[in-house]
Scaffold this motif. Structure first.
Motif, mmCIF file in Angstrom:
data_model
loop_
_atom_site.group_PDB
_atom_site.id
_atom_site.type_symbol
_atom_site.label_atom_id
_atom_site.label_comp_id
_atom_site.label_asym_id
_atom_site.label_seq_id
_atom_site.Cartn_x
_atom_site.Cartn_y
_atom_site.Cartn_z
ATOM 1 N N SER A 1 28.485 49.111 33.126
ATOM 2 C CA SER A 1 28.550 48.355 31.884
ATOM 3 C C SER A 1 29.460 49.057 30.889
ATOM 4 C CB SER A 1 27.155 48.172 31.278
ATOM 5 O OG SER A 1 26.586 49.432 30.945
ATOM 6 N N TRP B 1 29.198 38.849 30.998
ATOM 7 C CA TRP B 1 29.575 39.306 32.337
ATOM 8 C C TRP B 1 30.664 38.354 32.822
ATOM 9 C CZ3 TRP B 1 26.115 39.668 37.375
ATOM 10 C CH2 TRP B 1 26.805 40.439 38.322
ATOM 11 N N THR C 1 29.594 44.594 32.807
ATOM 12 C CA THR C 1 28.974 43.810 31.743
ATOM 13 C C THR C 1 29.391 44.418 30.403
ATOM 14 O OG1 THR C 1 26.985 45.177 31.957
ATOM 15 C CG2 THR C 1 26.996 43.044 33.075
#
Length: 240
Positions: free
Chosen positions: A222, A170, A118
């Motif tokens: 992430s 995402w 992400t």
């Protein structure tokens, strides 16, 4: 058995009961009780009460009975539930009427794939370094808007007051020929906000292909992007 937060079960039960009660009473301010709005309300409550974790069947039995019969905990959950339902009813997300199937990560037929972390970034004012609300952030790859994993992830994304100028993406997995293949993807980020000069930045993301697509969000996987700083249009005129 995995670690489980039993408050999820209690909160889910109580919030759903609140929705049913509000609907049966014909509450005028309740305009939607879809599954997505209910899940948002459940998340709202869970983020504001302490979790209770168990790892065994005995733990589930003991704690479930204890907390389900605790009047104060039930009252706290109900108060937060009404608060969350009211807030979510006022700020419905664009996808709230979609079915849950449409809100889940879409299947990618091909294997293996490049799975992406992400992306999380912030948009700030160049003079005050305060977060900017109402900015539109677009993510491009090879000159085209990038597809997201499902319809709950928007591209372009917006920044809101409640998220303090933060946006996230995402990216949908991209098929490839073999696993453990390394590749670098060069993304472009375009940002526009009312009263500010537009900004374009880039980010290069190295990824190694995997055998299967990731279907579950992992907050530890992430990528924090550098802050994007915008300058007001009137600052440009002052320099002339």
């Amino acid at each position: 058995m995995n670690v489980h937060n039993i408050m999820e079960d209690l909160v889910t039960q109580r919030v759903n009961a609140l929705y049913e009660h509000l609907e049966s009473e014909g509450t005028p301010w309740l305009s939607c009780s879809c599954e997505n709005c209910r899940l948002d309300a459940i998340s709202y409550v869970l983020n504001r009460i302490p979790p209770r974790y168990v790892v065994s069947g005995r733990g589930v039995t003991h704690n479930a009975n204890k907390f389900s019969q605790d009047i104060q905990i039930r009252a706290d959950i109900d108060a937060l539930g009404i608060e969350g339902i009211r807030l979510i009813n006022q700020t419905k997300r664009p996808f709230h009427t979609l079915s849950r199937a449409e809100c889940e990560v879409e299947d990618v037929a091909a294997n293996p794939v490049f799975n992406f972390p992400t992306f999380i970034g912030s948009v700030l004012d160049g003079a005050t370094f305060e977060p900017i609300t109402g900015a539109t952030v677009s993510l491009f790859l090879n000159g085209e808007l990038v597809s997201m994993v499902d319809k709950t992830w928007a591209n372009p994304a917006q920044t809101f007051k409640t998220t303090h100028g933060t946006y996230s993406f995402w990216v949908r997995p991209i098929p490839t020929q073999q696993a453990q293949e390394s590749m670098r993807f060069d993304f472009t980020i375009e940002v526009n906000a009312p009263g500010y000069l537009p900004c374009v930045s880039s980010v290069s993301v190295p990824v190694e292909s995997e055998l299967t697509p990731r279907r579950e969000l992992n907050s530890t996987y992430s990528l924090k992007l550098k802050d994007i700083v915008l300058f007001r249009q009137d600052n440009d005129n002052d320099d002339e």
